[in-house]
Design an enzyme around this catalytic site. Structure first.
Site, PDB file in Angstrom:
ATOM      1  N   HIS A   1      27.554  24.924 -46.167  1.00  0.00           N
ATOM      2  CA  HIS A   1      26.403  24.139 -46.632  1.00  0.00           C
ATOM      3  C   HIS A   1      25.161  24.119 -45.746  1.00  0.00           C
ATOM      4  CE1 HIS A   1      24.217  21.064 -48.817  1.00  0.00           C
ATOM      5  NE2 HIS A   1      24.228  20.238 -47.791  1.00  0.00           N
TER       6      HIS A   1
ATOM      7  N   HIS B   1      32.647  20.639 -48.627  1.00  0.00           N
ATOM      8  CA  HIS B   1      31.483  21.520 -48.571  1.00  0.00           C
ATOM      9  C   HIS B   1      30.449  21.116 -47.523  1.00  0.00           C
ATOM     10  CE1 HIS B   1      28.473  24.398 -49.749  1.00  0.00           C
ATOM     11  NE2 HIS B   1      27.604  23.442 -50.006  1.00  0.00           N
TER      12      HIS B   1
ATOM     13  N   ASN C   1      27.522  21.962 -53.575  1.00  0.00           N
ATOM     14  CA  ASN C   1      26.547  21.204 -54.378  1.00  0.00           C
ATOM     15  C   ASN C   1      25.925  22.072 -55.469  1.00  0.00           C
ATOM     16  OD1 ASN C   1      25.333  22.461 -52.017  1.00  0.00           O
ATOM     17  ND2 ASN C   1      23.422  21.427 -52.501  1.00  0.00           N
ATOM     18  N   HIS C   2      25.740  23.374 -55.208  1.00  0.00           N
ATOM     19  CA  HIS C   2      25.190  24.270 -56.226  1.00  0.00           C
ATOM     20  C   HIS C   2      26.188  24.476 -57.367  1.00  0.00           C
ATOM     21  CE1 HIS C   2      21.446  25.862 -54.240  1.00  0.00           C
ATOM     22  NE2 HIS C   2      22.036  25.253 -53.224  1.00  0.00           N
TER      23      HIS C   2
ATOM     24  N   ASP D   1      29.313  29.943 -47.376  1.00  0.00           N
ATOM     25  CA  ASP D   1      28.548  30.020 -48.629  1.00  0.00           C
ATOM     26  C   ASP D   1      28.204  31.477 -48.974  1.00  0.00           C
ATOM     27  OD1 ASP D   1      28.510  27.442 -47.537  1.00  0.00           O
ATOM     28  OD2 ASP D   1      26.618  26.934 -48.501  1.00  0.00           O
TER      29      ASP D   1
END
Length: 309
Positions: A266, A213, A80-81, A13
């Site tokens: 993640h 992710h 997810n972001h 990330d």
């Protein structure tokens, strides 16, 4: 002479930290044989936006890679972001079951006030995660992460600011360039490779690779989960494979035969347990590194490494 296994680089990330990303890329270049680096498969594990100050520059960097390194293969997974960012911009595919994106709100309606869901222009046809991402959370401090919230529950304020608009403004929809919208639209939810090499206690092994992710759920059919991910099923309010925690930490029982490596970001941790690899040392914290793993060796390279070229 047997052919040398292809180098696979998986990058954790990034969360809007352009300097960490550029330093990591330079360290990868310095640490890997040039011919192997130039022909590598590079999988970015998602979460390019939020928390850090320069999401716009991070996406510019990622978009530039295919032209700068034409013999590499680049894969950009949705975190997810990033999913939520795309949802806010109206870039998600329509649910395949004929439902509406607003139907995703229902399951979590009791959280709307506390999380301050977005109610501005375009909210009526927005996926739940887009509304949470662009909203204004009531609490000021995230006690789990030990830091102040940046605008929303997703810490999206810094992403808005990187495009020159205030947090929660619908102007973001116009401010994000078309090239960035195309990038966010084209992100994949899962990437599969049938044959990668990985060093194990028994020596070099040929395995299948699944990159997603957050991970896969332990008890459910792997093929059913992969089908949903390949199809980008937006009828789901929270996609567990992009946003889950404990439920996606382990490798599914079905894959316990050690023939498949499952790799994710993640979780804000570096975790290497047999064929389950989690590469996210940074977690979006300013003081923590962005890391990558290089296969087959499983070497970890960080932006903070002092690599002499």
């Amino acid at each position: 002479m047997s052919k040398k296994p292809r180098t696979v680089i998986c990058v954790g990330d990034i969360h809007g930290y352009i300097s960490k990303l550029t330093n990591l890329w330079l360290n990868l270049q310095s640490s890997i044989d040039p011919s192997e680096f130039n022909s590598a498969l590079v999988i970015f594990l998602g979460d390019y936006c939020d928390r850090g100050p320069e999401t716009r520059k991070v996406i510019d960097f990622l978009i530039s890679l295919p032209e700068k390194h034409p013999d590499q293969t680049h894969v950009f997974l949705a975190g997810n972001h990033d999913f939520a960012f795309a949802a806010f911009l109206g870039l998600l595919p329509r649910p395949k079951d004929g439902s509406e994106l607003k139907d995703t709100w229902r399951e979590y309606e009791e959280c709307e006030e506390r999380e301050g869901w977005y109610k501005g222009e375009g909210f009526e046809d927005m996926h739940l995660q887009g509304r949470r991402w662009g909203g204004k959370i009531k609490a000021l401090f995230n006690s789990v992460k030990g830091m102040a919230y940046k605008g929303s529950i997703y810490d999206a304020g810094s992403t808005f600011e990187s495009y020159g608009v205030p947090h929660g403004s619908s102007e973001l929809m116009k401010a994000v360039p078309e090239s960035h919208k195309k990038f966010l639209t084209n992100m994949v939810w899962v990437h599969e490779e049938d044959d990668v090499c990985i060093e194990t206690e028994e020596g070099l092994k040929h395995v299948k690779l699944i990159a997603v992710h957050a991970g896969l759920e332990k008890g459910d059919s792997v093929e059913e989960q992969l089908k949903l991910l390949r199809a980008k099923d937006t009828s789901i309010s929270k996609v567990p494979y992009l946003s889950g925690r404990k439920n996606v930490w382990d490798i599914p029982q079905e894959l316990d035969d050690k023939q498949t490596v499952v790799i994710s970001g993640h979780h804000g941790k570096l975790h290497m347990d047999g064929m389950r690899l989690i590469i996210d040392e940074g977690g979006g914290y300013p003081e923590k590194p962005v890391a990558a793993i290089v296969l087959p060796s499983k070497k970890i390279i960080r932006d903070t490494d002092n690599v002499s070229s």
